[in-house]
Enzyme design. Structure first.
Site, PDB file in Angstrom:
ATOM      1  N   GLN A  52       0.953  -1.203   0.065  1.00  0.00           N
ATOM      2  CA  GLN A  52      -0.016   0.021   0.080  1.00  0.00           C
ATOM      3  C   GLN A  52       0.779   1.382   0.096  1.00  0.00           C
ATOM      4  OE1 GLN A  52      -2.397  -0.402   3.340  1.00  0.00           O
ATOM      5  NE2 GLN A  52      -3.847  -1.725   2.467  1.00  0.00           N
ATOM      6  N   THR A  83     -11.791  -6.160   4.559  1.00  0.00           N
ATOM      7  CA  THR A  83     -10.896  -4.922   4.686  1.00  0.00           C
ATOM      8  C   THR A  83     -11.711  -3.989   3.739  1.00  0.00           C
ATOM      9  OG1 THR A  83      -9.122  -3.841   4.032  1.00  0.00           O
ATOM     10  CG2 THR A  83      -9.314  -5.923   3.220  1.00  0.00           C
ATOM     11  N   CYS A 196     -13.532   1.581   7.443  1.00  0.00           N
ATOM     12  CA  CYS A 196     -12.191   0.967   7.580  1.00  0.00           C
ATOM     13  C   CYS A 196     -12.664  -0.468   8.567  1.00  0.00           C
ATOM     14  CB  CYS A 196     -11.183   1.602   8.186  1.00  0.00           C
ATOM     15  SG  CYS A 196      -9.486   0.739   8.710  1.00  0.00           S
ATOM     16  N   GLU A 198     -11.392  -1.704  11.004  1.00  0.00           N
ATOM     17  CA  GLU A 198     -10.986  -1.215  12.664  1.00  0.00           C
ATOM     18  C   GLU A 198     -11.568  -0.384  13.363  1.00  0.00           C
ATOM     19  OE1 GLU A 198      -8.194  -3.870  10.833  1.00  0.00           O
ATOM     20  OE2 GLU A 198      -8.630  -1.776  10.066  1.00  0.00           O
TER      21      GLU A 198
END
Length: 230
Positions: A52, A83, A196, A198
């Site tokens: 990334q 993800t 996202c 998370e």
């Protein structure tokens, strides 16, 4: 019941949540001692993150496509990429397999439409917030997308990689996110996408008056629904 092929590890912190929600959703649908049939390939996130940051999306696509091929070969009926950011390479993965991918942005767009959202705030990695691969899926559903601006982009991104992906939950960072969401609400956002997987570890519905759309929950429940369909 269909077998779910999970590509996880990005980060493993949120993959744990996927596994839990999918099994809870299957149990809720089918009752008794039912749980989900799941195959999982968990990648080394350090390797993906390097791709990334270096802009080597082709290499990351190859890594995830190889994982998808292995899951298909092992008997998965469809793929769930755990993800948001790596859905950037979903088209490359799809070309290498013969089973469908449940796209996280499409599942989220469906949920936004159900709730009558016409203008939504999007939080995620800098790639998700600033590139078209994700936002376009929401826009195709007729929904305007608002994202943070300037330093706020870096703040949201750094908290994800430097804290949440490492399992660090900070009240100070939560306040920063709440302030950013408040600013987006003032710009007209009618809801906020936790874009996202998370972010749901840090922010919940209790932190804002805006309706919260946690993509981890939405995606995992969509996977359970697909697994239980005839």
């Amino acid at each position: 019941m269909k077998t779910i092929g999970l590509i996880g590890g990005m980060s493993w912190e949120s993959t744990v949540t996927y596994y839990k929600i999918i099994n809870e959703a299957v149990k809720s649908r089918l009752g008794g001692l039912h749980s989900a049939k799941i195959l999982m390939y968990s990648v080394d996130f350090d390797e993906i993150e390097k791709c990334q940051s270096e802009g080597d999306w082709d290499k990351s696509a190859d890594i995830l496509a190889s994982a998808a091929e292995r899951l298909e070969g092992a008997g998965a009926d469809f793929i769930v990429i755990c993800t948001n950011t790596m859905h950037k390479v979903a088209p490359q993965i799809e070309k290498r397999i013969g089973i469908p991918i449940i796209h996280i942005a499409e599942a989220t767009a469906d949920e936004l439409k159900k709730n009558g959202i016409e203008r939504v705030a999007l939080l995620g990695t800098k790639y998700t917030m600033t590139q078209d691969f994700y936002r376009d899926k929401i826009k195709e559903a007729g929904i305007e997308v608002l994202t943070p601006e300037g330093e706020d982009i870096d703040t949201v991104n750094s908290i994800i990689y430097d804290e949440l992906c490492l399992g660090i939950i900070s009240d100070e960072s939560r306040k920063k996110y709440i302030d950013i969401i408040s600013g987006l609400e003032k710009r007209g956002a009618q809801g906020v996408i936790l874009g996202c997987t998370e972010i749901g570890l840090l922010i919940g519905q209790e932190d804002t008056s805006l309706p919260v759309f946690d993509t981890t929950v939405i995606h995992a429940e969509k996977a359970a629904e697909a697994a239980c369909k005839d």
